[in-house]
Design a protein around this motif. Structure first.
Motif, PDB file in Angstrom:
ATOM      1  N   PRO A 147     -49.395  56.366   2.254  1.00 49.41           N
ATOM      2  CA  PRO A 147     -50.095  55.152   2.697  1.00 49.41           C
ATOM      3  C   PRO A 147     -49.212  53.921   2.473  1.00 49.41           C
ATOM      4  N   SER A 148     -49.479  52.880   3.241  1.00 44.63           N
ATOM      5  CA  SER A 148     -48.677  51.655   3.149  1.00 44.63           C
ATOM      6  C   SER A 148     -48.703  51.046   1.756  1.00 44.63           C
ATOM      7  N   SER A 149     -49.764  51.236   1.016  1.00 45.94           N
ATOM      8  CA  SER A 149     -49.833  50.678  -0.342  1.00 45.94           C
ATOM      9  C   SER A 149     -48.750  51.268  -1.246  1.00 45.94           C
ATOM     10  N   ASP A 150     -48.272  52.478  -0.931  1.00 47.71           N
ATOM     11  CA  ASP A 150     -47.214  53.085  -1.741  1.00 47.71           C
ATOM     12  C   ASP A 150     -45.873  52.354  -1.606  1.00 47.71           C
ATOM     13  N   SER A 174     -45.087  52.275  -5.182  1.00 45.57           N
ATOM     14  CA  SER A 174     -44.206  53.410  -5.500  1.00 45.57           C
ATOM     15  C   SER A 174     -42.882  53.323  -4.750  1.00 45.57           C
ATOM     16  N   TYR A 175     -42.377  52.107  -4.590  1.00 38.01           N
ATOM     17  CA  TYR A 175     -41.148  51.912  -3.821  1.00 38.01           C
ATOM     18  C   TYR A 175     -39.995  52.779  -4.341  1.00 38.01           C
ATOM     19  N   ASN A 176     -39.763  52.761  -5.648  1.00 31.66           N
ATOM     20  CA  ASN A 176     -38.638  53.510  -6.212  1.00 31.66           C
ATOM     21  C   ASN A 176     -38.755  55.003  -5.942  1.00 31.66           C
ATOM     22  N   GLU A 177     -39.963  55.523  -6.031  1.00 30.24           N
ATOM     23  CA  GLU A 177     -40.196  56.944  -5.762  1.00 30.24           C
ATOM     24  C   GLU A 177     -39.881  57.288  -4.306  1.00 30.24           C
ATOM     25  N   GLY A 189     -54.841  54.699   7.984  1.00 33.92           N
ATOM     26  CA  GLY A 189     -54.963  56.092   8.395  1.00 33.92           C
ATOM     27  C   GLY A 189     -54.167  56.496   9.612  1.00 33.92           C
ATOM     28  N   SER A 190     -53.457  55.547  10.232  1.00 36.65           N
ATOM     29  CA  SER A 190     -52.652  55.862  11.422  1.00 36.65           C
ATOM     30  C   SER A 190     -51.182  55.624  11.132  1.00 36.65           C
ATOM     31  N   GLY A 191     -50.315  56.364  11.815  1.00 41.29           N
ATOM     32  CA  GLY A 191     -48.888  56.179  11.648  1.00 41.29           C
ATOM     33  C   GLY A 191     -48.461  54.760  11.965  1.00 41.29           C
TER      34      GLY A 191
END
Length: 87
Positions: free
Chosen positions: A6-9, A13-16, A34-36
């Motif tokens: 998801p975009s929130s990552d 979770s940028y480094n990951e 929910g969409s690409g």
């Protein structure tokens, strides 16, 4: 199997995501609501992909030159190059 996040990552979770892209040389697909939405990849993977597109374009141009008789015998081309090198 593609990696989808998801975009929130991107924020959380940028480094990951960065480590994954560099380790596996694959894009991570980012969804929004929910969409690409995006594909994120390392610079190395991007440059390799762009290089392939450039190569395919050159090959296509070469094939078009052959089909339209815009070619010269290799021995003439090499002789011309050798002549330039001797100058």
């Amino acid at each position: 199997m593609p990696t989808i996040r998801p975009s929130s990552d991107l924020r959380n979770s940028y480094n990951e995501i960065s480590e994954f892209c560099h380790k596996y040389n694959e894009p991570v697909y980012i969804t929004k609501n929910g969409s690409g939405d995006l594909a994120v990849m390392s610079i190395e993977t991007y440059e390799r992909l762009v290089g392939k597109f450039e190569l395919y374009a050159l090959l296509e141009k070469g094939l078009d030159d052959i089909e339209n008789s815009r070619v010269k015998p290799a021995r003439e081309v090499f002789a011309r190059i050798e002549g330039r090198l001797r100058k």
